[in-house]
Design an enzyme around this catalytic site. Structure first.
Site, short mmCIF file in Angstrom:
data_model
loop_
_atom_site.label_atom_id
_atom_site.label_comp_id
_atom_site.label_asym_id
_atom_site.label_seq_id
_atom_site.Cartn_x
_atom_site.Cartn_y
_atom_site.Cartn_z
N ARG A 126 128.52 76.39 20.59
CA ARG A 126 127.10 76.02 20.51
C ARG A 126 126.80 74.66 21.13
NH1 ARG A 126 127.74 78.56 15.34
NH2 ARG A 126 126.68 80.59 15.32
N LYS A 148 119.57 70.75 33.76
CA LYS A 148 119.31 72.17 34.03
C LYS A 148 120.64 72.85 34.36
CE LYS A 148 114.58 72.68 35.71
NZ LYS A 148 113.77 73.14 36.86
N GLU A 190 116.66 67.97 49.54
CA GLU A 190 116.22 67.42 48.26
C GLU A 190 115.81 65.95 48.39
OE1 GLU A 190 115.72 69.15 45.62
OE2 GLU A 190 116.94 70.96 45.80
N LYS A 234 114.60 61.25 40.23
CA LYS A 234 114.92 62.36 39.33
C LYS A 234 114.97 61.87 37.87
CE LYS A 234 116.39 66.64 38.45
NZ LYS A 234 117.55 67.32 39.02
N GLU A 244 110.57 70.43 31.23
CA GLU A 244 109.63 70.99 32.20
C GLU A 244 108.40 71.58 31.53
OE1 GLU A 244 109.93 74.15 35.79
OE2 GLU A 244 111.57 72.73 35.69
N ARG A 248 107.54 67.56 35.09
CA ARG A 248 108.84 67.83 35.73
C ARG A 248 108.74 68.96 36.75
NH1 ARG A 248 114.91 68.26 33.01
NH2 ARG A 248 115.96 68.96 34.90
N ASN A 252 110.12 71.06 41.52
CA ASN A 252 110.27 72.38 42.12
C ASN A 252 109.60 72.47 43.48
OD1 ASN A 252 111.71 73.68 39.97
ND2 ASN A 252 109.80 73.71 38.80
N HIS A 255 110.78 74.86 46.11
CA HIS A 255 111.75 75.76 45.50
C HIS A 255 111.18 77.16 45.24
CE1 HIS A 255 113.90 72.05 45.05
NE2 HIS A 255 114.90 72.62 44.41
N HIS A 259 113.47 79.91 46.56
CA HIS A 259 114.19 80.87 45.73
C HIS A 259 113.94 82.31 46.21
CE1 HIS A 259 114.53 77.95 42.06
NE2 HIS A 259 115.36 77.65 43.04
N HIS A 272 121.31 76.61 49.41
CA HIS A 272 120.13 76.29 48.59
C HIS A 272 119.23 75.28 49.30
CE1 HIS A 272 117.63 75.41 45.16
NE2 HIS A 272 117.99 74.15 45.20
#
Length: 367
Positions: A126, A148, A190, A234, A244, A248, A252, A255, A259, A272
């Site tokens: 956990r 993330k 980025e 960042k 997010e 935040r 993206n 992105h 994606h 990416h």
């Protein structure tokens, strides 16, 4: 000792440092010990074969010298390996090596290794602590900071995952010496993103640089500036909005379309960062079409992306499949997709006012 920069990710709970400086890999053991990790603590070091060949021995030696008990696990490189099967492989290693709640995982590699190791650490017992030691530009400026983590689902990128902040991020620019040129260029996407979304000074500094496609042609000062400004950007956004809920989402930028490119062309066809570059070029044109920013700013963005040796052209994809993929995006709220749109160099806004027809018109005009 080489100089280092420390950037604080000032989260309300569990804040941590991003340490940037040449030679950090040799100091990783001492840095972890400074987190009050006891001698004899087990550490599962996850890497891929290419990175491990260059840097695992130095990393393991530093950990052992600090009295820690590391074990190395290598996983195959590539976005197509970012699956639940690979996650299970890491968790099996955690069980086999007796990782306890006081144990750690350490990601030594790029964004794929970092995402999967972080997710495995979030799942094991956990949640145990994870250290990020990124060795690609993309991971240094983006993936290793912010917590993330996750793996891909056949229907979309990073649909399975968790927020799990690292306890420490250690960035050693010397590891970029062995990074393939294509991977370095992908990371620059980025960096350019940070300039567009909130750092016009960084954007202008990149415009002044002679070459953005090869770390060997950059001055150490420029490379350090890129790493520091990107990490600061960042860290500031993550500290303000860890999960997010709002601001935040600007991270993206590029992105959403990126994606789609990765999903519909098959993971691994485009790196990416290459897909993000295409996504930035495309969403920039969408913003021009909506009257949000100027042709001049869009051209500045395109010129900088191309200067970094990155693609800008939208690939030939079925637009209906594009729209279906967009609707399965994590950023959909109440059935409505949210786009991050630029309105100036250094400024973006989040909009849920983009309709299917807007996307169709934009993508059709890109050919």
């Amino acid at each position: 000792m080489e100089p280092e920069s420390r950037i604080r990710v000032a989260l309300e709970r569990n804040p941590y440092d991003v340490i940037i400086g040449s030679g950090q890999l040799a100091r990783v053991g001492d840095a972890i010990s400074a987190l009050q990790v006891r001698a004899g603590t087990r550490i599962l070091v996850v890497s891929n074969p290419d990175v491990a060949d260059h840097y695992a021995a130095q990393c393991l030696s530093s950990l052992e010298t600090a009295g820690l008990k590391p074990v190395l696990l290598t996983i195959d490189a590539g976005e197509e390996q970012k699956t639940l099967d690979t996650l299970r492989f890491i968790l099996d290693a955690a069980q086999h090596n007796g990782l306890e709640r006081t144990s750690l995982m350490l990601a030594l590699g790029g964004g794929v290794v970092g995402d999967m190791t972080g997710f495995a650490a979030a799942c094991w017992l956990r949640g145990i602590r994870v250290i990020q030691v990124p060795t690609t530009l993309l991971a240094m400026v983006d993936a290793s900071i912010g917590g993330k983590t996750g793996v891909n689902h056949p229907c979309g990128k990073n649909l399975i995952g968790a927020f799990h902040q690292p306890s420490l991020v250690m960035i050693d620019p010397l590891t970029l010496r062995t990074l393939p040129a294509r991977e370095f260029r992908a990371g620059m996407a980025e960096v350019i993103k940070y300039g567009v979304i909130g750092d016009p000074e960084l954007f202008e500094r990149l415009e002044q640089a002679e070459d953005l496609s090869d770390p060997g042609r950059m001055t150490p000062e420029l490379l350090q500036t890129i790493l520091e400004r990107s990490a600061q950007a960042k860290a500031a956004v993550v500290a303000a909005d860890e999960r997010e809920g709002g601001r935040r989402a600007i991270l993206n930028y590029g992105h959403t379309f990126g994606h789609v490119v990765e999903t519909l062309t098959g993971y691994g066809t485009w790196l990416h960062g290459e897909a993000v570059a295409i996504g930035m070029a495309t969403v920039g044109q969408l913003a021009v079409n909506k009257g949000l920013w100027t042709d001049s700013d869009q051209q500045r963005q395109l010129t900088l992306i191309q200067k970094a040796g990155l693609p800008t052209a939208w690939p030939s994809l079925n637009i209906d499949k594009v729209l279906d993929t967009l609707r399965s995006d994590k950023k959909v709220r109440h059935g409505q997709l949210r786009f991050v749109l630029p309105d100036a160099i250094g400024s973006v806004l989040i909009s849920d006012q983009i309709r299917d027809d807007d996307v169709r018109q934009c993508l059709t005009s890109q050919h």
